[in-house]
Design a protein around this motif. Structure first.
Motif, PDB file in Angstrom:
ATOM      1  N   ALA A 138     -33.732 -20.120   0.530  1.00  0.00           N
ATOM      2  CA  ALA A 138     -34.385 -19.154   1.245  1.00  0.00           C
ATOM      3  C   ALA A 138     -35.684 -19.331   0.791  1.00  0.00           C
ATOM      4  O   ALA A 138     -36.523 -18.804   1.544  1.00  0.00           O
ATOM      5  N   ALA A 139     -36.133 -19.927  -0.056  1.00  0.00           N
ATOM      6  CA  ALA A 139     -37.532 -19.963  -0.777  1.00  0.00           C
ATOM      7  C   ALA A 139     -38.206 -21.111   0.132  1.00  0.00           C
ATOM      8  O   ALA A 139     -39.436 -21.062   0.241  1.00  0.00           O
ATOM      9  N   PHE A 140     -37.685 -22.130   0.607  1.00  0.00           N
ATOM     10  CA  PHE A 140     -38.098 -23.434   0.914  1.00  0.00           C
ATOM     11  C   PHE A 140     -38.688 -23.242   2.295  1.00  0.00           C
ATOM     12  O   PHE A 140     -39.997 -23.798   2.437  1.00  0.00           O
ATOM     13  N   PRO A 141     -38.421 -22.413   3.293  1.00  0.00           N
ATOM     14  CA  PRO A 141     -39.136 -22.264   4.438  1.00  0.00           C
ATOM     15  C   PRO A 141     -40.652 -21.726   4.308  1.00  0.00           C
ATOM     16  O   PRO A 141     -41.524 -21.943   5.233  1.00  0.00           O
ATOM     17  N   ALA A 142     -40.897 -20.999   3.143  1.00  0.00           N
ATOM     18  CA  ALA A 142     -42.104 -20.687   2.996  1.00  0.00           C
ATOM     19  C   ALA A 142     -43.148 -21.805   2.819  1.00  0.00           C
ATOM     20  O   ALA A 142     -44.406 -21.603   3.284  1.00  0.00           O
ATOM     21  N   ILE A 143     -42.620 -22.660   2.346  1.00  0.00           N
ATOM     22  CA  ILE A 143     -43.657 -24.091   2.412  1.00  0.00           C
ATOM     23  C   ILE A 143     -44.213 -24.594   3.769  1.00  0.00           C
ATOM     24  O   ILE A 143     -45.311 -25.048   3.820  1.00  0.00           O
ATOM     25  N   PHE A 144     -43.317 -24.354   4.565  1.00  0.00           N
ATOM     26  CA  PHE A 144     -43.836 -24.622   6.262  1.00  0.00           C
ATOM     27  C   PHE A 144     -44.754 -23.784   6.480  1.00  0.00           C
ATOM     28  O   PHE A 144     -45.687 -24.086   7.176  1.00  0.00           O
ATOM     29  N   VAL A 173     -46.996 -22.044   4.702  1.00  0.00           N
ATOM     30  CA  VAL A 173     -47.988 -22.174   3.868  1.00  0.00           C
ATOM     31  C   VAL A 173     -49.022 -23.513   4.539  1.00  0.00           C
ATOM     32  O   VAL A 173     -50.203 -23.293   4.591  1.00  0.00           O
ATOM     33  N   ILE A 174     -48.054 -24.731   5.014  1.00  0.00           N
ATOM     34  CA  ILE A 174     -48.816 -25.808   5.553  1.00  0.00           C
ATOM     35  C   ILE A 174     -49.438 -25.389   6.923  1.00  0.00           C
ATOM     36  O   ILE A 174     -50.570 -25.463   7.358  1.00  0.00           O
ATOM     37  N   ALA A 175     -48.553 -24.674   7.665  1.00  0.00           N
ATOM     38  CA  ALA A 175     -49.058 -24.157   9.067  1.00  0.00           C
ATOM     39  C   ALA A 175     -50.217 -23.110   9.057  1.00  0.00           C
ATOM     40  O   ALA A 175     -50.932 -22.997   9.879  1.00  0.00           O
ATOM     41  N   GLY A 176     -50.172 -22.563   7.761  1.00  0.00           N
ATOM     42  CA  GLY A 176     -51.290 -21.416   7.657  1.00  0.00           C
ATOM     43  C   GLY A 176     -52.633 -21.795   7.737  1.00  0.00           C
ATOM     44  O   GLY A 176     -53.562 -21.082   8.099  1.00  0.00           O
ATOM     45  N   ARG A 177     -52.811 -23.298   7.690  1.00  0.00           N
ATOM     46  CA  ARG A 177     -54.137 -23.935   7.761  1.00  0.00           C
ATOM     47  C   ARG A 177     -54.757 -23.589   9.122  1.00  0.00           C
ATOM     48  O   ARG A 177     -55.992 -23.624   9.502  1.00  0.00           O
ATOM     49  N   TRP A 178     -53.898 -23.554  10.238  1.00  0.00           N
ATOM     50  CA  TRP A 178     -54.360 -23.472  11.659  1.00  0.00           C
ATOM     51  C   TRP A 178     -54.581 -21.897  12.014  1.00  0.00           C
ATOM     52  O   TRP A 178     -54.828 -21.795  13.130  1.00  0.00           O
ATOM     53  N   LEU A 179     -54.048 -21.043  11.223  1.00  0.00           N
ATOM     54  CA  LEU A 179     -54.329 -19.691  11.507  1.00  0.00           C
ATOM     55  C   LEU A 179     -55.638 -19.296  11.298  1.00  0.00           C
ATOM     56  O   LEU A 179     -56.469 -19.705  10.262  1.00  0.00           O
ATOM     57  N   LYS A 180     -56.315 -18.593  12.429  1.00  0.00           N
ATOM     58  CA  LYS A 180     -57.897 -17.983  12.110  1.00  0.00           C
ATOM     59  C   LYS A 180     -57.583 -16.485  12.088  1.00  0.00           C
ATOM     60  O   LYS A 180     -57.060 -15.872  12.775  1.00  0.00           O
ATOM     61  N   GLU A 181     -58.827 -15.960  11.397  1.00  0.00           N
ATOM     62  CA  GLU A 181     -58.969 -14.518  11.217  1.00  0.00           C
ATOM     63  C   GLU A 181     -59.319 -14.137  12.597  1.00  0.00           C
ATOM     64  O   GLU A 181     -59.730 -14.646  13.514  1.00  0.00           O
ATOM     65  N   SER A 182     -58.666 -12.740  12.499  1.00  0.00           N
ATOM     66  CA  SER A 182     -58.813 -12.142  14.129  1.00  0.00           C
ATOM     67  C   SER A 182     -60.421 -11.743  14.317  1.00  0.00           C
ATOM     68  O   SER A 182     -61.013 -11.300  13.138  1.00  0.00           O
ATOM     69  N   PRO A 183     -61.082 -11.799  15.336  1.00  0.00           N
ATOM     70  CA  PRO A 183     -62.237 -11.517  15.714  1.00  0.00           C
ATOM     71  C   PRO A 183     -62.517 -10.131  15.122  1.00  0.00           C
ATOM     72  O   PRO A 183     -63.691  -9.744  14.917  1.00  0.00           O
ATOM     73  N   GLN A 184     -61.834  -9.113  15.463  1.00  0.00           N
ATOM     74  CA  GLN A 184     -62.132  -7.876  15.072  1.00  0.00           C
ATOM     75  C   GLN A 184     -62.095  -7.422  13.668  1.00  0.00           C
ATOM     76  O   GLN A 184     -62.980  -6.665  13.257  1.00  0.00           O
ATOM     77  N   PHE A 185     -61.398  -8.038  12.839  1.00  0.00           N
ATOM     78  CA  PHE A 185     -61.509  -7.888  11.390  1.00  0.00           C
ATOM     79  C   PHE A 185     -62.747  -8.627  10.925  1.00  0.00           C
ATOM     80  O   PHE A 185     -63.316  -7.999  10.149  1.00  0.00           O
ATOM     81  N   GLU A 186     -63.019  -9.789  11.582  1.00  0.00           N
ATOM     82  CA  GLU A 186     -64.236 -10.622  11.064  1.00  0.00           C
ATOM     83  C   GLU A 186     -65.562  -9.549  11.229  1.00  0.00           C
ATOM     84  O   GLU A 186     -66.595  -9.436  10.660  1.00  0.00           O
ATOM     85  N   ALA A 187     -65.381  -8.908  12.546  1.00  0.00           N
ATOM     86  CA  ALA A 187     -66.660  -8.000  12.755  1.00  0.00           C
ATOM     87  C   ALA A 187     -66.794  -6.914  11.852  1.00  0.00           C
ATOM     88  O   ALA A 187     -67.898  -6.499  11.561  1.00  0.00           O
ATOM     89  N   HIS A 188     -65.519  -6.620  11.553  1.00  0.00           N
ATOM     90  CA  HIS A 188     -65.243  -5.279  10.682  1.00  0.00           C
ATOM     91  C   HIS A 188     -66.015  -5.579   9.213  1.00  0.00           C
ATOM     92  O   HIS A 188     -66.691  -4.992   8.634  1.00  0.00           O
ATOM     93  N   ARG A 189     -65.632  -6.964   8.769  1.00  0.00           N
ATOM     94  CA  ARG A 189     -66.028  -7.388   7.315  1.00  0.00           C
ATOM     95  C   ARG A 189     -67.640  -7.626   7.575  1.00  0.00           C
ATOM     96  O   ARG A 189     -68.286  -7.224   6.729  1.00  0.00           O
TER      97      ARG A 189
END
Length: 449
Positions: A214-220, A222-238
């Protein structure tokens, strides 16, 4: 999740977004329809894998208990402590995500749940070797696995903000709930995957191998996470350098009403969820329940998860049309009516009981897709993840309360049917009525703050 193809043209969205939101122009311009589609798929798989690990423990607990020699009361006690730990972890995740961001929150939740899955195998072996210390270790590890349960509130906050940017056009905003319901359908899919993995892996390496795999799918993820972008609303808040404690602010101003009303509704509903969704087989098969030979695990799995998937999609679609608050209220009130009718139906009538049980699950589980998206609509960006996590943790508190009340009622001589009505149907009815006290949100509007 093909509907994501209809997101706004970035060139058209960037001009109008500048007038509607305080998001940093560079960030908003960088978020394309393709980015939103990718994020939607990643969130779907992240939730599916998180559920996969989350439900494994409940499915395998009887096997683990038999191996280490726990009595039923000991097994129940361990599960209660794990549920309490899960609630604390789920509660803590929100304020963290409101500080470090949604993208990091998703990755931390998935990776943390994966590590906890690996450590579950170690902790389980420790129980058999060192006894009480091993039990404490197991409870701590499975509490940490609550990061997987918490992932759904992070998903809801993140996708709510991405969709606010991608669906700023009111005509297209009405599709957000349906798309989110497909992401939330990772729950029944993850549950089926967990059952299938147990069927395939348990004969090979026992319960421990199931947790290791069950732990191995997390590898996928983590790799896919490089394509995630932070939300514009949170960036504006920050970028605005807004100070304050998200936890304290969740109980102030406009957030207070949402935190209290939705949180209590969620808690009450989970009191009923434990009775009908988690202890449903006990109710159906008990002689003082419905006395149905409903012991075929495959039949139960197919009915409950097919019903859950259909319910998620239907309530997501309906929420886009009549509003998510109203959808939740209607669903949970009809749920209470369906389960009440089931309890009043003649015992032993398989067809009638299973039909009403399925209807009850449809209206019990389906509204959660609307509820989680409604959370995001009900809080400003500075408290969105925190408010969602408080509400999410309330579900586990409701499960603990329900478990205690059911044990107390059955011990006092109540029948299963009587206990199910007062501890199951009544709280579900109440949750449907109470949610109407929450602030209504027009599904055609898009919140940009």
């Amino acid at each position: 999740m093909e509907p994501m193809e209809s997101t706004l043209d970035p060139a058209k969205a960037s001009g109008s977004a500048a007038a509607r939101t305080t998001a940093a122009p560079a960030t908003a311009g960088q978020l394309t329809p393709r980015d939103v589609r990718i994020a939607t798929w990643i969130c779907f798989f992240a939730w599916t894998f998180a559920v996969y690990d989350f439900v494994l423990f409940g499915n395998l607990l009887p096997v683990l208990a038999a191996e280490v020699g726990w009595a039923p009361a000991q097994s129940t006690a361990v599960n209660t402590w794990v549920t309490a730990g899960t609630a604390l972890v789920a509660f803590a995740v929100g304020p963290l995500v409101d500080r470090i961001g949604r993208r990091k929150g998703i990755l931390i939740s998935v990776v943390g749940a994966a590590i906890a899955s690996l450590l579950t195998a170690v902790a389980g072996w420790a129980v058999g070797i060192v006894g009480g210390i091993g039990v404490v270790l197991l409870i701590l590890v499975r509490s940490a696995a609550g990061l997987g349960y918490a992932e759904q509130s992070v998903n809801a906050a993140y996708l709510n903000e991405l969709f606010a940017h991608a669906y700023a056009d009111p005509a297209k905003a009405r599709r957000r709930g349906l798309i989110y319901s497909l992401v939330q359908s990772g729950w029944p899919i993850g549950s089926v995957l967990a059952a299938a993995s147990i069927y395939l892996l348990f004969p090979v390496g026992g319960w421990a191998l199931c947790f290791v795999v069950a732990a191995f799918p997390a590898i996928f993820i983590v790799i896919a996470g490089r394509w995630l972008k932070e939300s514009p609303q949170f960036e504006a808040h920050r970028h605005a350098n807004t100070n304050g404690s998200p936890l304290a602010e969740a109980f102030r101003g406009e957030s207070l009403r949402s935190t209290v009303v939705i949180g209590l509704s969620f808690l009450l509903n989970w009191v009923g969820v434990l009775v009908f969704a988690i202890l449903g087989t006990s109710l159906l098969s008990a002689p003082d329940g419905k006395d149905i030979p409903f012991t075929n695990a495959l039949v139960i799995l197919v009915v409950s998860n097919a019903t859950a998937f259909a319910g998620y999609v239907f309530h997501g679609w309906l929420g886009d049309r009549i509003g998510r608050r109203n959808t939740i209220a209607i669903g949970w009130i009809l749920c209470g009516a369906s389960f009440t009718a089931m309890l009043l139906a003649p015992s032993g009538d398989f067809a009638v009981v299973v039909a009403l049980y399925s209807a009850g699950l449809f209206f019990l589980i389906g509204p959660f897709s609307a509820l989680l998206f409604f959370n995001g609509e009900s809080f400003p960006v500075r408290t969105r993840a925190t408010g969602g996590s408080i509400i999410n943790a309330g579900g586990q508190v409701g499960a603990i309360i329900s478990s205690f009340l059911v044990t107390l009622a059955l011990g006092a001589g109540w029948t299963w049917s009587t206990a199910a009505f007062w501890i199951g149907c009544v709280p579900i009815f109440a949750s449907g009525l109470l949610i109407l006290a929450a602030r209504n949100v027009n599904p055609r509007t898009v919140r940009q703050d």
